[in-house]
Design a protein around this motif. Structure first.
Motif, PDB file in Angstrom:
ATOM      1  N   ALA A 470       0.824  -1.203   0.000  1.00 32.79           N
ATOM      2  CA  ALA A 470       0.000   0.000   0.000  1.00 32.79           C
ATOM      3  C   ALA A 470       0.862   1.257   0.000  1.00 32.79           C
ATOM      4  CB  ALA A 470      -0.926  -0.008   1.213  1.00 32.79           C
ATOM      5  N   GLU A 471       0.212   2.408  -0.182  1.00 35.23           N
ATOM      6  CA  GLU A 471       0.916   3.683  -0.273  1.00 35.23           C
ATOM      7  C   GLU A 471       1.543   4.105   1.050  1.00 35.23           C
ATOM      8  OE1 GLU A 471      -2.152   3.622  -3.526  1.00 35.23           O
ATOM      9  OE2 GLU A 471      -2.106   3.088  -1.388  1.00 35.23           O
ATOM     10  N   ASP A 472       1.128   3.495   2.169  1.00 37.53           N
ATOM     11  CA  ASP A 472       1.742   3.854   3.445  1.00 37.53           C
ATOM     12  C   ASP A 472       3.086   3.167   3.656  1.00 37.53           C
ATOM     13  OD1 ASP A 472       0.894   1.271   3.836  1.00 37.53           O
ATOM     14  OD2 ASP A 472      -0.380   1.705   5.574  1.00 37.53           O
ATOM     15  N   ARG A 473       3.502   2.374   2.692  1.00 40.40           N
ATOM     16  CA  ARG A 473       4.823   1.764   2.741  1.00 40.40           C
ATOM     17  C   ARG A 473       5.884   2.867   2.698  1.00 40.40           C
ATOM     18  NH1 ARG A 473       7.752  -3.061   3.667  1.00 40.40           N
ATOM     19  NH2 ARG A 473       9.839  -2.561   2.949  1.00 40.40           N
ATOM     20  N   PRO A 474       6.867   2.871   3.621  1.00 41.16           N
ATOM     21  CA  PRO A 474       7.901   3.920   3.606  1.00 41.16           C
ATOM     22  C   PRO A 474       8.694   3.907   2.299  1.00 41.16           C
ATOM     23  CG  PRO A 474       7.963   2.707   5.678  1.00 41.16           C
ATOM     24  CD  PRO A 474       7.034   1.954   4.762  1.00 41.16           C
ATOM     25  N   LEU A 475       9.008   5.093   1.805  1.00 42.19           N
ATOM     26  CA  LEU A 475       9.856   5.197   0.619  1.00 42.19           C
ATOM     27  C   LEU A 475      11.267   4.773   0.977  1.00 42.19           C
ATOM     28  CD1 LEU A 475       8.655   8.601  -0.890  1.00 42.19           C
ATOM     29  CD2 LEU A 475       7.785   6.297  -1.317  1.00 42.19           C
ATOM     30  N   ASP A 476      11.908   4.065   0.061  1.00 39.06           N
ATOM     31  CA  ASP A 476      13.263   3.555   0.304  1.00 39.06           C
ATOM     32  C   ASP A 476      13.961   3.441  -1.045  1.00 39.06           C
ATOM     33  OD1 ASP A 476      15.552   2.439   1.391  1.00 39.06           O
ATOM     34  OD2 ASP A 476      14.691   0.415   1.529  1.00 39.06           O
ATOM     35  N   PHE A 477      14.417   4.584  -1.558  1.00 38.55           N
ATOM     36  CA  PHE A 477      14.983   4.610  -2.908  1.00 38.55           C
ATOM     37  C   PHE A 477      16.175   3.673  -3.013  1.00 38.55           C
ATOM     38  CE2 PHE A 477      13.648   9.353  -2.971  1.00 38.55           C
ATOM     39  CZ  PHE A 477      12.316   8.974  -2.972  1.00 38.55           C
ATOM     40  N   CYS A 478      16.213   2.925  -4.105  1.00 35.37           N
ATOM     41  CA  CYS A 478      17.280   1.949  -4.331  1.00 35.37           C
ATOM     42  C   CYS A 478      17.635   1.977  -5.809  1.00 35.37           C
ATOM     43  CB  CYS A 478      16.805   0.556  -3.920  1.00 35.37           C
ATOM     44  SG  CYS A 478      17.998  -0.762  -4.191  1.00 35.37           S
ATOM     45  N   THR A 479      18.904   1.985  -6.113  1.00 39.42           N
ATOM     46  CA  THR A 479      19.493   2.142  -7.448  1.00 39.42           C
ATOM     47  C   THR A 479      19.333   3.598  -7.906  1.00 39.42           C
ATOM     48  OG1 THR A 479      17.583   1.655  -8.893  1.00 39.42           O
ATOM     49  CG2 THR A 479      18.859  -0.234  -8.042  1.00 39.42           C
ATOM     50  N   PRO A 480      20.211   4.076  -8.775  1.00 42.19           N
ATOM     51  CA  PRO A 480      20.060   5.447  -9.281  1.00 42.19           C
ATOM     52  C   PRO A 480      18.694   5.690  -9.924  1.00 42.19           C
ATOM     53  CG  PRO A 480      22.240   4.626  -9.803  1.00 42.19           C
ATOM     54  CD  PRO A 480      21.482   3.463  -9.219  1.00 42.19           C
ATOM     55  N   TYR A 481      18.150   4.687 -10.604  1.00 42.51           N
ATOM     56  CA  TYR A 481      16.831   4.840 -11.211  1.00 42.51           C
ATOM     57  C   TYR A 481      15.764   5.096 -10.150  1.00 42.51           C
ATOM     58  CZ  TYR A 481      12.415   3.552 -13.421  1.00 42.51           C
ATOM     59  OH  TYR A 481      11.111   3.550 -13.863  1.00 42.51           O
ATOM     60  N   GLY A 482      15.773   4.284  -9.088  1.00 43.62           N
ATOM     61  CA  GLY A 482      14.822   4.490  -8.009  1.00 43.62           C
ATOM     62  C   GLY A 482      14.979   5.858  -7.370  1.00 43.62           C
ATOM     63  N   CYS A 483      16.231   6.318  -7.250  1.00 45.03           N
ATOM     64  CA  CYS A 483      16.488   7.629  -6.654  1.00 45.03           C
ATOM     65  C   CYS A 483      15.967   8.751  -7.552  1.00 45.03           C
ATOM     66  CB  CYS A 483      17.987   7.819  -6.413  1.00 45.03           C
ATOM     67  SG  CYS A 483      18.663   6.797  -5.092  1.00 45.03           S
ATOM     68  N   SER A 484      16.276   8.682  -8.838  1.00 43.06           N
ATOM     69  CA  SER A 484      15.873   9.773  -9.736  1.00 43.06           C
ATOM     70  C   SER A 484      14.353   9.833  -9.881  1.00 43.06           C
ATOM     71  CB  SER A 484      16.545   9.617 -11.105  1.00 43.06           C
ATOM     72  OG  SER A 484      16.078   8.462 -11.776  1.00 43.06           O
ATOM     73  N   LYS A 485      13.702   8.673  -9.987  1.00 45.41           N
ATOM     74  CA  LYS A 485      12.246   8.674 -10.076  1.00 45.41           C
ATOM     75  C   LYS A 485      11.622   9.079  -8.741  1.00 45.41           C
ATOM     76  CE  LYS A 485       9.930   7.408 -13.125  1.00 45.41           C
ATOM     77  NZ  LYS A 485       9.299   8.126 -14.271  1.00 45.41           N
ATOM     78  N   GLY A 486      12.256   8.678  -7.644  1.00 47.81           N
ATOM     79  CA  GLY A 486      11.747   9.054  -6.332  1.00 47.81           C
ATOM     80  C   GLY A 486      11.841  10.549  -6.095  1.00 47.81           C
ATOM     81  N   VAL A 487      12.965  11.144  -6.521  1.00 47.08           N
ATOM     82  CA  VAL A 487      13.112  12.595  -6.416  1.00 47.08           C
ATOM     83  C   VAL A 487      12.014  13.287  -7.216  1.00 47.08           C
ATOM     84  CG1 VAL A 487      14.561  14.534  -7.152  1.00 47.08           C
ATOM     85  CG2 VAL A 487      15.586  12.623  -5.921  1.00 47.08           C
ATOM     86  N   ALA A 488      11.802  12.830  -8.451  1.00 44.97           N
ATOM     87  CA  ALA A 488      10.762  13.420  -9.295  1.00 44.97           C
ATOM     88  C   ALA A 488       9.383  13.260  -8.652  1.00 44.97           C
ATOM     89  CB  ALA A 488      10.785  12.771 -10.677  1.00 44.97           C
ATOM     90  N   ASP A 489       9.111  12.080  -8.138  1.00 45.30           N
ATOM     91  CA  ASP A 489       7.860  11.774  -7.439  1.00 45.30           C
ATOM     92  C   ASP A 489       7.604  12.811  -6.344  1.00 45.30           C
ATOM     93  OD1 ASP A 489       6.365  10.588  -5.157  1.00 45.30           O
ATOM     94  OD2 ASP A 489       6.422   8.699  -6.259  1.00 45.30           O
ATOM     95  N   GLN A 490       8.610  13.068  -5.525  1.00 43.06           N
ATOM     96  CA  GLN A 490       8.441  13.985  -4.401  1.00 43.06           C
ATOM     97  C   GLN A 490       8.327  15.442  -4.850  1.00 43.06           C
ATOM     98  OE1 GLN A 490       8.092  12.791  -0.917  1.00 43.06           O
ATOM     99  NE2 GLN A 490       7.467  11.320  -2.483  1.00 43.06           N
ATOM    100  N   TYR A 491       9.044  15.802  -5.907  1.00 43.72           N
ATOM    101  CA  TYR A 491       8.923  17.163  -6.429  1.00 43.72           C
ATOM    102  C   TYR A 491       7.511  17.423  -6.958  1.00 43.72           C
ATOM    103  CZ  TYR A 491      13.462  19.488  -6.205  1.00 43.72           C
ATOM    104  OH  TYR A 491      14.576  20.155  -5.772  1.00 43.72           O
ATOM    105  N   VAL A 492       6.943  16.451  -7.666  1.00 43.42           N
ATOM    106  CA  VAL A 492       5.598  16.623  -8.200  1.00 43.42           C
ATOM    107  C   VAL A 492       4.602  16.841  -7.064  1.00 43.42           C
ATOM    108  CG1 VAL A 492       3.721  15.480  -9.439  1.00 43.42           C
ATOM    109  CG2 VAL A 492       6.054  15.352 -10.321  1.00 43.42           C
ATOM    110  N   LEU A 493       4.729  16.047  -6.009  1.00 46.37           N
ATOM    111  CA  LEU A 493       3.826  16.209  -4.877  1.00 46.37           C
ATOM    112  C   LEU A 493       4.060  17.539  -4.164  1.00 46.37           C
ATOM    113  CD1 LEU A 493       3.931  12.584  -3.399  1.00 46.37           C
ATOM    114  CD2 LEU A 493       2.199  13.604  -4.889  1.00 46.37           C
ATOM    115  N   ASP A 494       5.312  17.945  -4.045  1.00 49.71           N
ATOM    116  CA  ASP A 494       5.601  19.193  -3.344  1.00 49.71           C
ATOM    117  C   ASP A 494       5.107  20.412  -4.102  1.00 49.71           C
ATOM    118  OD1 ASP A 494       7.146  20.630  -1.097  1.00 49.71           O
ATOM    119  OD2 ASP A 494       7.906  21.576  -2.926  1.00 49.71           O
ATOM    120  N   TYR A 495       5.118  20.373  -5.434  1.00 52.35           N
ATOM    121  CA  TYR A 495       4.656  21.535  -6.193  1.00 52.35           C
ATOM    122  C   TYR A 495       3.164  21.786  -5.963  1.00 52.35           C
ATOM    123  CZ  TYR A 495       8.699  23.252  -8.784  1.00 52.35           C
ATOM    124  OH  TYR A 495       9.877  23.849  -9.126  1.00 52.35           O
TER     125      TYR A 495
END
Length: 663
Positions: A470-495
């Motif tokens: 579920a979405e309440d699972r803590p974020l835990d970026f892994c691999t550069p791909y996971g990190c870059s998509k995770g960063v984008a994910d959080q920026y979209v929500l923050d905007y």
């Protein structure tokens, strides 16, 4: 129709590179090749053996133009390869030796390269070009006496006064062709003075006509994709093919590896390392794919198709990555409902140009292609200026690529997403955006204890087993791909929080279906099915028991449309999007079903697990269902059969005999 060629420099010892590149150039439809034959390298240890191998290798398979330049330092007046030889006749003597030894492999020889450029000819010690004229004029005379034709090296940048001087000194009358170099759009130093191919070549032709009218060859033209704009490179190629020249050489076929020093002064300039039609590691760019697929006609077709047409006063839906698999299906859905759609795509992935053609054929001028890269800030602003909504799908999609090129991965996925968000903010309007994130933002899920059965992994936790992640699972970026998509994910929500932009995120599992051109690194369901239909073995990383919830693209399209329709309520929130528990399958299960669909066994090969691979990911989609009433409607077996049907209708596959599967 005039043919085309490539200029490709090979360095001593690059045997493997030659063996790899030459078949690619031939497959592209090129009829000629220009390469350098360095006098300095020839006289260096091992140089003669190298060129004894290289010149016959190339000249035996393609019309070869050797560019003979660079003085051996021991023979040079200034001790550098750019200096005039102490004895000017030595250059002619070397050419005489080359003709005797290798002349049967070519008809023309080029005399020097960019002689008005300080990096190739030290004009500080020859300010009136008297030494150069004596050296090249005498060499050209002797080459012609021996029965070969000569090409005078092209000036760079173009200098009509220099060319006229060559005529006054009698050099042009000894030459059968004169080279021209032009790289419009790549070098800042050239941009201000560039007046178009017709203008510059017309000026050059007027000079040549005064001195015996030798042929005019474009010995180097090119465009660097350092900004990621592969479509623009293809456009520039199509444009120069219309130029009034007798022959064309495009520079170059392959990018240079970063480890290669090109010329002093260019070491840190990224533009010089992205001039090729193919990446340094061998991945074809759009230009190479189009040439190999259908030659110049194919290049012209696609570049004409992708010409921007944004003149109409419309409020379009903008889809980044709109020529891709999910993007083209989404675009088709919006277009079917009467919307205009701007397709923002750099067309770098194989097959996406076919998707763009499909959209244009179905929907005509309501499809507005914009060939652009996420890293191009101004292009993103242009694309989004009049948007009614943005679906942001474009990105670097492979974990493996992110591990080998993490900076590019970050620039595309993270910085590119910020560019899209800033383009929305620049409109001054609350333009909604839905972003395609990934389940990789949850990491490898190493803390989940797994039970191993005969054909799959099963979570020990009953809640996860029954519902998924579920979405309440803590974020835990892994691999550069996971990190870059995770960063984008959080920026979209923050905007949504910081700027009030109506944004939402869909963290996707494995989507599959028609219009997918799967690869080993991304789109594994389609990749497996394509390999099986081709009768080829499939490589499985790990033991094949890893579990995914696969989702048919029609259901994914419905989810994106549903979230966008309800963005006012859903802004600032992330949702998991996948097939859910009902469509959770192991790789082994999918492979067994594929064997049934294609009606023959499929050979398998197993390799080590890949970094960051999850033993299990099944999305809990209950939140999406509660909020918009969405649920997956296409069962995975039905969806797999649908994809197989589409592939058979749109691709050619050989008739395959049953193959015994290795136990």
């Amino acid at each position: 129709m005039r043919g085309y060629g490539f200029a490709e420099w090979f360095r001593p010892g690059e045997y493997d590179r030659v063996e790899a590149v030459l078949p690619e150039i031939l497959a592209s439809g090129a009829s000629h090749l220009r390469t350098h034959l360095s006098w300095a390298e020839y006289l260096a240890p091992g140089g003669e053996d190298w060129f004894d191998w290289l010149i016959p290798k190339l000249g035996g398979q393609i019309d070869l133009l050797p560019c003979v330049h660079y003085t051996p330092p021991s023979l040079s007046r200034n001790g550098r390869t750019t200096g005039a030889p102490k004895v000017l006749k030595d250059y002619a003597d070397f050419l005489d030796h080359v003709l005797t030894r290798h002349g049967r492999h070519f008809s023309h020889v080029e005399l020097w390269n960019e002689p008005n450029n300080l990096l190739d000819w030290d004009w500080r010690a020859d300010h009136d070009y008297q030494l150069f004229c004596e050296m090249v004029g005498g060499a050209a005379y002797w080459v012609k006496q021996r029965g070969w034709k000569t090409v005078l090296g092209g000036s760079c940048p173009f200098d009509p006064l220099w060319l006229d001087l060559m005529g006054q000194r009698g050099v042009l009358e000894q030459c059968d062709a004169v080279g021209f170099h032009g790289f419009p759009g790549t070098w800042d130093s050239e941009e201000g003075a560039w007046r178009g191919w017709d203008m510059h070549l017309g000026e050059m032709r007027a000079i040549l006509d005064r001195y015996g009218a030798p042929e005019l060859w474009i010995t180097e033209a090119g465009y660097s994709t350092w900004r990621g704009d592969q479509m623009e490179q293809a456009r520039r190629f199509a444009k120069v093919m219309e130029a009034p020249a007798d022959r064309l050489y495009w520079y170059a076929w392959r990018d240079l590896p970063k480890t290669v020093a090109v010329q002093e002064g260019f070491w840190f300039d990224p533009r010089h390392y992205h001039m090729g039609a193919v990446e340094a590691e061998g991945q074809p760019k759009l230009l190479a794919r189009l040439l190999t697929d259908g030659g110049l006609a194919r290049v012209r077709e696609v570049t004409h198709l992708a010409a921007p047409s944004l003149a109409k006063a419309v409020k379009p839906v903008v889809i980044t990555g709109g020529s891709g698999f999910i993007g083209s299906n989404l675009a088709d859905s919006f277009l079917n409902d009467g919307h205009d759609v701007i397709i923002v795509d750099n067309l770098s992935r194989p097959g996406v140009d076919q998707n763009l053609r499909w959209l244009a054929d179905r929907h005509g001028d309501r499809v507005h292609p914009m060939p652009a890269d996420l890293r191009d800030e101004s292009a993103m602003r242009d694309a989004i200026r009049d948007a009614q909504a943005v679906i942001h799908l474009a990105g670097q999609t492979a974990v493996t690529t992110s591990l080998t090129a993490p900076i590019d991965d970050f620039e595309i996925n993270a910085r590119g997403t910020v560019n899209v968000l800033e383009a929305i903010r620049a409109t001054g309007r609350e333009v909604p955006i839905v972003f395609a994130s990934t389940n990789k933002v949850y990491g490898a899920l190493d803390d989940l204890r797994m039970l191993e059965t005969d054909d799959r992994y099963v979570p020990a936790d009953a809640r996860v087993r029954e519902n998924g992640i579920a979405e309440d699972r803590p974020l835990d970026f892994c691999t550069p791909y996971g990190c870059s998509k995770g960063v984008a994910d959080q920026y979209v929500l923050d905007y949504a929080k910081s700027y009030g932009i109506p944004s939402a995120v869909l963290r996707m599992s494995c989507i599959y279906g028609p219009r997918q051109f799967g690869t080993e690194d991304q789109g594994w369901v389609a990749h497996f099915l394509i390999r099986a239909l081709m009768g080829e073995a499939i490589s499985v990383y790990g033991n094949g028991k890893q579990v995914r919830d696969i989702l048919h693209v029609s259901d994914a399209v419905a989810a994106y449309r549903g979230v966008l329709d309800n963005i006012g309520r859903l802004k600032g929130r992330a949702f998991n999007l996948g097939g859910g528990v009902d469509n959770s399958v192991s790789l082994k299960t999918v492979l067994h079903e594929i064997e049934r669909v294609v009606n023959h066994p499929v050979p398998l090969g197993f390799s080590d697990w890949r970094q960051g691979d999850q033993f299990y990911f099944v999305a809990d989609t209950a939140l999406l269902q509660r909020e918009i009433g969405w649920q997956a409607k296409v069962g995975w077996r039905e969806g797999l059969a649908d994809l197989a049907r589409w592939l058979r209708e749109n691709r050619s596959f050989p008739e395959t005999e049953p193959t015994r599967v290795r136990a």
